[in-house]
Motif scaffolding. Structure first.
Motif, mmCIF file in Angstrom:
data_model
loop_
_atom_site.group_PDB
_atom_site.id
_atom_site.type_symbol
_atom_site.label_atom_id
_atom_site.label_comp_id
_atom_site.label_asym_id
_atom_site.label_seq_id
_atom_site.Cartn_x
_atom_site.Cartn_y
_atom_site.Cartn_z
ATOM 1 N N LEU A 660 0.840 -1.196 0.000
ATOM 2 C CA LEU A 660 0.000 0.000 0.000
ATOM 3 C C LEU A 660 0.874 1.245 0.000
ATOM 4 C CD1 LEU A 660 -2.518 -1.121 2.780
ATOM 5 C CD2 LEU A 660 -2.848 -1.266 0.303
ATOM 6 N N ALA A 661 0.400 2.268 -0.673
ATOM 7 C CA ALA A 661 1.161 3.512 -0.690
ATOM 8 C C ALA A 661 1.241 4.101 0.705
ATOM 9 C CB ALA A 661 0.510 4.509 -1.651
ATOM 10 N N ARG A 662 0.121 4.031 1.435
ATOM 11 C CA ARG A 662 0.081 4.563 2.790
ATOM 12 C C ARG A 662 -0.689 3.601 3.684
ATOM 13 N NH1 ARG A 662 -1.982 10.687 2.149
ATOM 14 N NH2 ARG A 662 -1.542 10.701 4.387
ATOM 15 N N MET A 663 -0.263 3.481 4.921
ATOM 16 C CA MET A 663 -0.943 2.628 5.896
ATOM 17 C C MET A 663 -1.934 3.485 6.674
ATOM 18 S SD MET A 663 -1.147 -0.466 7.177
ATOM 19 C CE MET A 663 0.400 -1.210 6.665
ATOM 20 N N ASN A 664 -3.144 3.002 6.845
ATOM 21 C CA ASN A 664 -4.134 3.722 7.636
ATOM 22 C C ASN A 664 -4.958 2.749 8.457
ATOM 23 O OD1 ASN A 664 -6.609 2.934 5.954
ATOM 24 N ND2 ASN A 664 -5.290 3.906 4.413
#
Length: 833
Positions: A660-664
Motif C-alpha cells: 500500500l502507498a500509505r498505511m491507515n
C-alpha cells in the motif's frame, strides 16, 4: 600261702612308700635334669611335645578355621560398627536444586488447557490425591509391587547393584521406590559406592520419618518420563496432552512402563522399539491383574494407547512468551507475587484468556497482515502487529497478540507503550465534552450535532485569544462548517483540537484516565494537541478504555489472572471494583457517534464483522503506526500495525508496507478487527447496542445561514484568514481534484465515502433524554452543577495544573517543525485520522 608281702622286682632292700618297693628303681631317688641339646634344661617332670609340621605348597593358601572364625567376627564387628556410624553420620540432606525446580504453568480460562510452561525444568508437582488410584497402581506394578508391605531397603538388590558397580558391569536396577526417590530427590544419578551408601542410610531414615504415601507422591513428582517431562503431571501432558486425572488405566500403564527406559520406550520417536515397549506395557498390566488392581475383563479389553507426537522444546515460542510475560508483569504490578518468588517455579496460573478467541485473533492477524507481507518489499521487513481484546462486562482480557513469535521478536506489541495512538484518542475528547456538559467558545453545548470550523490549519482559539496552535487535517483538506459527528467520521483534526481546548485539556486527560488509560502514559500531556493522540498508550490500554465505553461508562480494572496457586495453596488476587467513569448518557452518545465511523466513516471495513459495531481509526505521526479501536456489546478490541526496524529497533514509517502507498487504520487494522470479531463471536446471538444517547438539537449550518458570520462558533477574534477566501480556495482544490474530497484515510478519490459505497450513513436514533445543558464551559464542579456526580477523579489523583505533564520547552502553539528543531517529539501528535 606265705604271710610275707609279695616282693617286686628291682633292687632288693629298696621299698616304696608304705613298704612297697618301687617298680622303677630310678624313680625312688631324684636325678639331675638332663641337659637339652641346645643348652637349656629340660622341664622337670614334663614330656616333650612333637613339633607341628610346617604348611607347605598349596596348603599355605588355605586359611585355618581359626582365621576364618576370626575374620567373620571381625567383619561382623565392622559391619555393625559401620552401620551405627553411618546411621549417625549420614543425615537426610536438603533436596537438590533440580529435584525442586518446577515450571510455572499458565492455563486458559477453563483452568485445564495449558498455554505455556516456563522454566528449563518441565515439572509440575501435584498432591497424591490428584493422581488416580489406577495410575498409582500402574506405577507400583511397574516398579515395586510390594512397596506398601516391604522395608525401605531391598538388601539383595542393593548388594547386587553395588557389586555390579564395583566390578564395572554397569547400572543395575532393583532398588525400591523409596531408594529411587532418595536418588532422585536428595542425591543424583551418579553410579558410585559412596552414593549407594548414602542412599542406603537416607532411605532407612526416610522410611522412619515419612509415610509410604508421602514417599510415593515424591517419587511420582520427581521421576523422569522422557520428552523433558519430570513428574507424572508433566508426562501426562507431554504424551497425551491432558491432566493426570484424565488418564485411563492403559495410558497410565504406558507412562509407568516409561520409567524403566524413558527414551527407548517412546514408540513415537523410536518406532523400532515398539515391540519392547508393548511387552513392558503388558508386563505392567499383568502385574495390576495379579495384585487385583485391574480385572481380567478390563485387561483383555484394552488396546495399546499410542501417545501423541512429541513437541519440540520451545516452551515460549509463538504467542506463549508474550502471554507469559504479560501475565508475569500483571502479577508483579498488582503485587500478587513478586518476580523473584515467581521465578522459584511451581505456580499454576489460570488466566482470563479464552482459547477460541486467542486462536481467532492469531489467525486474523496472520490472514490480514502477515500474509500480505512479501520478502520482495523492503518496507514489509518493518511490519509489526499487536492486538488485545477485552470483555466489557468483566474486564477480562480474552485474547492477546504480541508479535509474530516471541523467540524471534522479543518485544510485546500488545503491551509496549512507545507508539502514538493517533486519532483513536479522539473519542475520549468527545466523551469528556459530553460528560462535563462542555460548551463551545460561543457557549453552545457540545453535542454530536454541534458545528465546528473544520478548515485545515485553523488556529485553535482559547478564551483569551488564539493559541498559535494550528493542526493540519489529513491531506490538508478544508471542511468548513462541519458537525461533531461528521468530524468524527472523517477524523478532522482541526475540530477535535478546538474541542479539546473548549473542554479543557485537563478535563480531557482526566476523562481518559477515568476510562482506563494509565496516568503515567508517556506524552499524555494536557494541551490541545492531546486530542490528536501523541500519547503512547499500549494496545491493551486502549482496549481497556474502549471497553469502558462499551459498558456504558462503567470502568473496571482489566485482569489477566483469575487464580494462582502452588502446591494446592491458593494465593489471594486483588478484588476489582467497578466504578462509573462517565455518565451513561455521555458514554452511549459517544458510542452512537462511533457507530457512524463504522457505518460510513473511515472505519467501514470493520462492518465486515457482521455485528453492530462502533470504532475509530488512527494513524501515528509519519505513518509509523496505524490503529483501529472498536467494540461490539460483547467485545472491545484494538489492533495496531507498527513499523520498526528489526535490526536497530528504530520506529519506521509504513509507506509501501503490505503493498500500500500509505498505511491507515481503516485498512489492515480494521480488516483484522472485523475478521477476529466475526470468528470470536461466531455462534453467539447477535446483540445490538442498548443506548441512552443524547444527540443534541439540530443546528443550522453557518455556511448556509444569513447570519453565518455572527453565529459561527469558531470565527473568533484573532482567527486569521477570510471565510470567503477559504471557501474559494476549497472550491478551487475541488475543481482541481475533480470532486469533493472527504479527508478520509483513502485520499485522492474525489468522492465521499458514502458516494463511493453507494449508500447513506446510518446513524443512531436519538433518545428521549434531555439535551445537554447550555451553561458555559467550566473546569470546576461549582461552575458546572449539571455534571453527573462521581465524574471527577478524587482530588488526590487529579493533576495540579493544566500543563503539569508538558515536556520542558513545549508551548501551546508549537508546530511540528518547532519541536523538531528543539530535538524533541512533536507535541501536537499525528495529523492523520
Amino acid at each position: 600261702m606265705s604271710d610275707e608281702p609279695q616282693q617286686h622286682g628291682g633292687d632288693p632292700g629298696q621299698q616304696g612308700s608304705g613298704g612297697w618297693a618301687p617298680r622303677d628303681p630310678s624313680a625312688a631317688s631324684p636325678t639331675a635334669d638332663t641337659p637339652h641339646p641346645n643348652g637349656t634344661q629340660a622341664t622337670k617332670g614334663r614330656t616333650k611335645r612333637p613339633k607341628r609340621p610346617k604348611r607347605t605348597g598349596w596348603r599355605r593358601a588355605v586359611p585355618t578355621w581359626r582365621m576364618v572364625l576370626g575374620g567373620v567376627l571381625l567383619l561382623a564387628l565392622l559391619l555393625v560398627g559401620g552401620f551405627i556410624a553411618g546411621y549417625q553420620i549420614v543425615d537426610i540432606p536438603a533436596a537438590n536444586a533440580s529435584a525442586t525446580a518446577q515450571s510455572n504453568v499458565y492455563l486458559y480460562a477453563d483452568g485445564k488447557t495449558v498455554i505455556a510452561r516456563d522454566g528449563e525444568i518441565n515439572r509440575e508437582n501435584i498432591p497424591l490425591r490428584r493422581i488416580p488410584r489406577t495410575i498409582q497402581h500402574a506405577v507400583l506394578a511397574a516398579e515395586d509391587r510390594d512397596f506398601y508391605s516391604e522395608d525401605a531397603i531391598d538388601i539383595k538388590a542393593t548388594l547386587r547393584a553395588g557389586w555390579n558397580t564395583v566390578t564395572g558391569k554397569g547400572r543395575q536396577g532393583g532398588s525400591t521406590i523409596t531408594q529411587q526417590f532418595v536418588k532422585n530427590y536428595y542425591l543424583g544419578q551418579e553410579q558410585t559406592v559412596v552414593r549407594k551408601a548414602k542412599e542406603f542410610f537416607i532411605s532407612i531414615k526416610l522410611d522412619r520419618e515419612q509415610s509410604k504415601d508421602e514417599i510415593l507422591e515424591g517419587y511420582l513428582n520427581t521421576s523422569y518420563f522422557g520428552r523433558n517431562a519430570y513428574g507424572i503431571q508433566a508426562a501426562s501432558h507431554a504424551y497425551y496432552g491432558k491432566d493426570v486425572e484424565d488418564l485411563d488405566a492403559g495410558e497410565g500403564a504406558y507412562l509407568a512402563s516409561l520409567l524403566n527406559a524413558p527414551s527407548s520406550y517412546d514408540v513415537v520417536t523410536h518406532p523400532e522399539n515398539k515391540k519392547a515397549a508393548l511387552a513392558r506395557w503388558k508386563y505392567v498390566l499383568d502385574g495390576m491383574v495379579k495384585h487385583h488392581w485391574l480385572t481380567e475383563a478390563d485387561r483383555d479389553a484394552m488396546t495399546f494407547p499410542v501417545p501423541g507426537k512429541a513437541k519440540p522444546a520451545t516452551a515460549l515460542s509463538g504467542q506463549r512468551g508474550y502471554i507469559v510475560h504479560a501475565v508475569d508483569d500483571y502479577l508483579a504490578q498488582n503485587k500478587i507475587i513478586d518476580e523473584k518468588t515467581l521465578a522459584t517455579g511451581g505456580y499454576r496460573i489460570t488466566t482470563t484468556l479464552q482459547k477460541k478467541k486467542q486462536d481467532a485473533l492469531v489467525e486474523a492477524v496472520e490472514d490480514n497482515v502477515l500474509a500480505k507481507t512479501s520478502t520482495d518489499r523492503e518496507a514489509d521487513r518493518n511490519v509489526r502487529a499487536g492486538g488485545a481484546s477485552v470483555d466489557p462486562a468483566t474486564g477480562h482480557v480474552v485474547a492477546l497478540y504480541g508479535g509474530i513469535d516471541y523467540t524471534k521478536q522479543f518485544v510485546n506489541n500488545a503491551t509496549r507503550r512507545d507508539y502514538q495512538v493517533g486519532s483513536t484518542f479522539k473519542p475520549f475528547v468527545l466523551a469528556a465534552a459530553l460528560a462535563n456538559g462542555s460548551t463551545t467558545q460561543k457557549d453552545r453545548p457540545i453535542t454530536p450535532n454541534t458545528h465546528y470550523n473544520g478548515d485545515n490549519e485553523r488556529t485553535v482559539q482559547a478564551a483569551t485569544g488564539p493559541t498559535d496552535y494550528s493542526p493540519a487535517n489529513e491531506d490538508d483538506v478544508d471542511y468548513g462548517s462541519i458537525t461533531v459527528r461528521e468530524a468524527t467520521d472523517k477524523s478532522v483534526n482541526a475540530v477535535y483540537a478546538q474541542m479539546a481546548q473548549d473542554v479543557g485539556p485537563d478535563e480531557v486527560k482526566n476523562t481518559a484516565i477515568a476510562l482506563g488509560i494509565p496516568r503515567d502514559t508517556p506524552d499524555l500531556t494536557a494541551s490541545p494537541s492531546i486530542a490528536l493522540g501523541p500519547a503512547t498508550a499500549s494496545v491493551l490500554d486502549m482496549a481497556s478504555a474502549y471497553a469502558t465505553l462499551a459498558d456504558h461508562g462503567r470502568q473496571r480494572p482489566r485482569t489477566l489472572v483469575t487464580k494462582i496457586s502452588k502446591n494446592a495453596t491458593v494465593l489471594a488476587v486483588p478484588k476489582r471494583t467497578t466504578r462509573r467513569a462517565i455518565p451513561r448518557e455521555a458514554a452511549d452518545t459517544t458510542t452512537s457517534v462511533l457507530r457512524s465511523v463504522v457505518d460510513g466513516g473511515t472505519g467501514t471495513a470493520a462492518s465486515a464483522a457482521g455485528r453492530p459495531a462502533a470504532g475509530k481509526t488512527g494513524t501515528a505521526e509519519e505513518d509509523k503506526a496505524a490503529w483501529f479501536a472498536g467494540y461490539t456489546p460483547e467485545l472491545a478490541t484494538v489492533v495496531a500495525v507498527m513499523g520498526q526496524d528489526p535490526g536497530t529497533g528504530v520506529q519506521k514509517p509504513l509507506y509501501g508496507a503490505l503493498g500500500l502507498a500509505r498505511m491507515n487504520g481503516g485498512g489492515a487494522p480494521a480488516q483484522t478487527w472485523a475478521a477476529y470479531t466475526r470468528a470470536a463471536l461466531e455462534g453467539s446471538e447477535v446483540r445490538g447496542f442498548d443506548l441512552e444517547a443524547d444527540e443534541g438539537p439540530e443546528e443550522p449550518d453557518p455556511d448556509e445561514s444569513a447570519e453565518g458570520e455572527d453565529t459561527e462558533d469558531t470565527e473568533e477574534a484573532g482567527d486569521t484568514g477570510d471565510r470567503q477566501e477559504r471557501r474559494e480556495r476549497r472550491e478551487r482544490r475541488e475543481r482541481e481534484d475533480g470532486g469533493q474530497r472527504d479527508g478520509t484515510d483513502e485520499p485522492g478519490t474525489g468522492e465521499t465515502r458514502q458516494e463511493r459505497d453507494g449508500g447513506t450513513r446510518t446513524q443512531d436514533t436519538p433518545s428521549a433524554a434531555s439535551p445537554a445543558a447550555g451553561n458555559p464551559r467550566t473546569a470546576t464542579p461549582a461552575d458546572a452543577p449539571s455534571r453527573a456526580p462521581g465524574l471527577r477523579e478524587p482530588a488526590a489523583l487529579r493533576p495540579g495544573g493544566e500543563h503539569e505533564d508538558r515536556e520542558p520547552g513545549d508551548q501551546p502553539g508549537d508546530r511540528p517543525a518547532d519541536r523538531q528543531e528543539r530535538g524533541g517529539q512533536d507535541p501536537h501528535g499525528p495529523t492523520r485520522p
